[in-house]
Design a protein around this motif. Structure first.
Motif, PDB file in Angstrom:
ATOM      1  N   LYS A  12     -59.607  32.590 -13.026  1.00 24.66           N
ATOM      2  CA  LYS A  12     -58.651  33.494 -13.690  1.00 24.66           C
ATOM      3  C   LYS A  12     -59.269  34.155 -14.921  1.00 24.66           C
ATOM      4  O   LYS A  12     -58.841  35.225 -15.332  1.00 24.66           O
ATOM      5  CB  LYS A  12     -57.378  32.748 -14.063  1.00 24.66           C
ATOM      6  N   ALA A  13     -60.294  33.519 -15.475  1.00 24.76           N
ATOM      7  CA  ALA A  13     -60.959  34.076 -16.653  1.00 24.76           C
ATOM      8  C   ALA A  13     -61.674  35.380 -16.327  1.00 24.76           C
ATOM      9  O   ALA A  13     -62.036  36.139 -17.234  1.00 24.76           O
ATOM     10  CB  ALA A  13     -61.944  33.059 -17.234  1.00 24.76           C
ATOM     11  N   LEU A  14     -61.862  35.671 -15.051  1.00 22.71           N
ATOM     12  CA  LEU A  14     -62.500  36.932 -14.670  1.00 22.71           C
ATOM     13  C   LEU A  14     -61.642  38.143 -15.025  1.00 22.71           C
ATOM     14  O   LEU A  14     -62.153  39.259 -15.113  1.00 22.71           O
ATOM     15  CB  LEU A  14     -62.826  36.936 -13.174  1.00 22.71           C
ATOM     16  N   LYS A  15     -60.368  37.918 -15.259  1.00 22.02           N
ATOM     17  CA  LYS A  15     -59.491  39.025 -15.672  1.00 22.02           C
ATOM     18  C   LYS A  15     -60.001  39.653 -16.965  1.00 22.02           C
ATOM     19  O   LYS A  15     -59.964  40.870 -17.129  1.00 22.02           O
ATOM     20  CB  LYS A  15     -58.048  38.536 -15.847  1.00 22.02           C
ATOM     21  N   LYS A  16     -60.490  38.835 -17.859  1.00 18.76           N
ATOM     22  CA  LYS A  16     -61.020  39.337 -19.131  1.00 18.76           C
ATOM     23  C   LYS A  16     -62.263  40.181 -18.877  1.00 18.76           C
ATOM     24  O   LYS A  16     -62.420  41.262 -19.438  1.00 18.76           O
ATOM     25  CB  LYS A  16     -61.335  38.178 -20.065  1.00 18.76           C
ATOM     26  N   LEU A  17     -63.146  39.684 -18.028  1.00 16.57           N
ATOM     27  CA  LEU A  17     -64.352  40.432 -17.693  1.00 16.57           C
ATOM     28  C   LEU A  17     -63.992  41.779 -17.076  1.00 16.57           C
ATOM     29  O   LEU A  17     -64.539  42.820 -17.450  1.00 16.57           O
ATOM     30  CB  LEU A  17     -65.222  39.625 -16.720  1.00 16.57           C
ATOM     31  N   ARG A  18     -63.026  41.764 -16.153  1.00 21.49           N
ATOM     32  CA  ARG A  18     -62.577  43.005 -15.519  1.00 21.49           C
ATOM     33  C   ARG A  18     -61.995  43.956 -16.553  1.00 21.49           C
ATOM     34  O   ARG A  18     -62.238  45.167 -16.510  1.00 21.49           O
ATOM     35  CB  ARG A  18     -61.548  42.708 -14.431  1.00 21.49           C
ATOM     36  N   SER A  19     -61.230  43.453 -17.497  1.00 24.62           N
ATOM     37  CA  SER A  19     -60.609  44.334 -18.491  1.00 24.62           C
ATOM     38  C   SER A  19     -61.645  44.945 -19.434  1.00 24.62           C
ATOM     39  O   SER A  19     -61.440  46.056 -19.928  1.00 24.62           O
ATOM     40  CB  SER A  19     -59.553  43.573 -19.299  1.00 24.62           C
ATOM     41  N   LEU A  20     -62.739  44.258 -19.671  1.00 23.00           N
ATOM     42  CA  LEU A  20     -63.756  44.766 -20.580  1.00 23.00           C
ATOM     43  C   LEU A  20     -64.624  45.862 -19.954  1.00 23.00           C
ATOM     44  O   LEU A  20     -65.029  46.798 -20.628  1.00 23.00           O
ATOM     45  CB  LEU A  20     -64.644  43.621 -21.077  1.00 23.00           C
ATOM     46  N   ARG A  21     -64.940  45.724 -18.655  1.00 23.02           N
ATOM     47  CA  ARG A  21     -65.778  46.714 -17.973  1.00 23.02           C
ATOM     48  C   ARG A  21     -65.279  46.903 -16.552  1.00 23.02           C
ATOM     49  O   ARG A  21     -65.917  46.484 -15.575  1.00 23.02           O
ATOM     50  CB  ARG A  21     -67.239  46.275 -17.972  1.00 23.02           C
ATOM     51  N   PRO A  22     -64.111  47.536 -16.377  1.00 20.01           N
ATOM     52  CA  PRO A  22     -63.499  47.650 -15.056  1.00 20.01           C
ATOM     53  C   PRO A  22     -64.365  48.365 -14.020  1.00 20.01           C
ATOM     54  O   PRO A  22     -64.365  47.995 -12.841  1.00 20.01           O
ATOM     55  CB  PRO A  22     -62.198  48.400 -15.311  1.00 20.01           C
ATOM     56  N   GLU A  23     -65.129  49.368 -14.439  1.00 19.27           N
ATOM     57  CA  GLU A  23     -65.945  50.100 -13.474  1.00 19.27           C
ATOM     58  C   GLU A  23     -67.089  49.238 -12.934  1.00 19.27           C
ATOM     59  O   GLU A  23     -67.413  49.292 -11.741  1.00 19.27           O
ATOM     60  CB  GLU A  23     -66.483  51.409 -14.074  1.00 19.27           C
ATOM     61  N   LEU A  24     -67.678  48.424 -13.785  1.00 20.84           N
ATOM     62  CA  LEU A  24     -68.737  47.521 -13.330  1.00 20.84           C
ATOM     63  C   LEU A  24     -68.155  46.393 -12.474  1.00 20.84           C
ATOM     64  O   LEU A  24     -68.755  45.986 -11.476  1.00 20.84           O
ATOM     65  CB  LEU A  24     -69.510  46.945 -14.517  1.00 20.84           C
ATOM     66  N   PHE A  25     -67.002  45.903 -12.876  1.00 18.31           N
ATOM     67  CA  PHE A  25     -66.331  44.856 -12.109  1.00 18.31           C
ATOM     68  C   PHE A  25     -66.034  45.363 -10.700  1.00 18.31           C
ATOM     69  O   PHE A  25     -66.334  44.692  -9.708  1.00 18.31           O
ATOM     70  CB  PHE A  25     -65.038  44.434 -12.821  1.00 18.31           C
ATOM     71  N   LYS A  26     -65.473  46.554 -10.603  1.00 16.06           N
ATOM     72  CA  LYS A  26     -65.146  47.140  -9.298  1.00 16.06           C
ATOM     73  C   LYS A  26     -66.408  47.350  -8.465  1.00 16.06           C
ATOM     74  O   LYS A  26     -66.419  47.084  -7.264  1.00 16.06           O
ATOM     75  CB  LYS A  26     -64.384  48.453  -9.459  1.00 16.06           C
ATOM     76  N   ALA A  27     -67.469  47.816  -9.102  1.00 14.46           N
ATOM     77  CA  ALA A  27     -68.723  48.034  -8.377  1.00 14.46           C
ATOM     78  C   ALA A  27     -69.238  46.727  -7.786  1.00 14.46           C
ATOM     79  O   ALA A  27     -69.707  46.699  -6.643  1.00 14.46           O
ATOM     80  CB  ALA A  27     -69.763  48.655  -9.304  1.00 14.46           C
ATOM     81  N   PHE A  28     -69.140  45.644  -8.548  1.00 14.03           N
ATOM     82  CA  PHE A  28     -69.584  44.352  -8.024  1.00 14.03           C
ATOM     83  C   PHE A  28     -68.710  43.912  -6.851  1.00 14.03           C
ATOM     84  O   PHE A  28     -69.222  43.485  -5.817  1.00 14.03           O
ATOM     85  CB  PHE A  28     -69.580  43.264  -9.100  1.00 14.03           C
ATOM     86  N   VAL A  29     -67.407  44.015  -7.006  1.00 16.96           N
ATOM     87  CA  VAL A  29     -66.492  43.596  -5.941  1.00 16.96           C
ATOM     88  C   VAL A  29     -66.732  44.422  -4.680  1.00 16.96           C
ATOM     89  O   VAL A  29     -66.779  43.887  -3.568  1.00 16.96           O
ATOM     90  CB  VAL A  29     -65.017  43.687  -6.410  1.00 16.96           C
ATOM     91  N   ASP A  30     -66.923  45.724  -4.845  1.00 21.62           N
ATOM     92  CA  ASP A  30     -67.197  46.584  -3.687  1.00 21.62           C
ATOM     93  C   ASP A  30     -68.505  46.186  -3.006  1.00 21.62           C
ATOM     94  O   ASP A  30     -68.582  46.116  -1.779  1.00 21.62           O
ATOM     95  CB  ASP A  30     -67.250  48.056  -4.107  1.00 21.62           C
ATOM     96  N   PHE A  31     -69.548  45.935  -3.794  1.00 28.92           N
ATOM     97  CA  PHE A  31     -70.836  45.516  -3.248  1.00 28.92           C
ATOM     98  C   PHE A  31     -70.698  44.180  -2.519  1.00 28.92           C
ATOM     99  O   PHE A  31     -71.181  44.019  -1.395  1.00 28.92           O
ATOM    100  CB  PHE A  31     -71.881  45.405  -4.367  1.00 28.92           C
ATOM    101  N   ASP A  32     -70.034  43.219  -3.150  1.00 26.22           N
ATOM    102  CA  ASP A  32     -69.846  41.893  -2.556  1.00 26.22           C
ATOM    103  C   ASP A  32     -69.102  42.008  -1.228  1.00 26.22           C
ATOM    104  O   ASP A  32     -69.498  41.387  -0.234  1.00 26.22           O
ATOM    105  CB  ASP A  32     -69.090  40.991  -3.537  1.00 26.22           C
ATOM    106  N   THR A  33     -68.058  42.808  -1.205  1.00 24.61           N
ATOM    107  CA  THR A  33     -67.277  43.015   0.019  1.00 24.61           C
ATOM    108  C   THR A  33     -68.159  43.612   1.114  1.00 24.61           C
ATOM    109  O   THR A  33     -68.151  43.146   2.259  1.00 24.61           O
ATOM    110  CB  THR A  33     -66.075  43.931  -0.263  1.00 24.61           C
TER     111      THR A  33
END
Length: 109
Positions: A12-33
């Protein structure tokens, strides 16, 4: 000793990471998927690789998630266990291979 070293809800702590850099977070999730989609390797094989890799990187969350995903993708318990033994062999193999550095140092002291 505590029952867990990592809290079950720790991700759940990843929410903070996502809020700090949402575009990088999304890029990682898209790549992982994308990396785990069916391709030259089946999803089952990719998940077994992930189980082994998670043991080498020692990520308890990855071990949990990818073990469950491997079973869902059709892996047997025996295949999961064998992938873990492959990981153990590689992890030990790293120490074995790096022993050459120490042996070299002993010869050149």
């Amino acid at each position: 000793m505590a029952d867990n070293f990592y809290p079950a809800d720790g991700m759940k702590a990843l929410k903070k990471l996502r809020s700090l850099r949402p575009e990088l977070f999304k890029a990682f999730v898209d790549f992982d998927t994308k990396a785990f989609e069916e391709g030259a390797l089946s999803v089952k094989v990719k998940e077994l690789i992930a189980v082994a890799t998670a043991h080498i990187t020692q990520c308890p969350y990855c071990i949990d998630v990818h073990t469950k995903r491997a079973i869902t993708a059709g892996a047997t318990e025996e295949e999961v266990a064998e992938s873990i033994f492959v990981a153990m062999a590689l992890r030990a193999g790293g120490s074995f291979a790096h022993s050459t550095v120490a042996m070299h140092a002993l010869e050149h002291k």
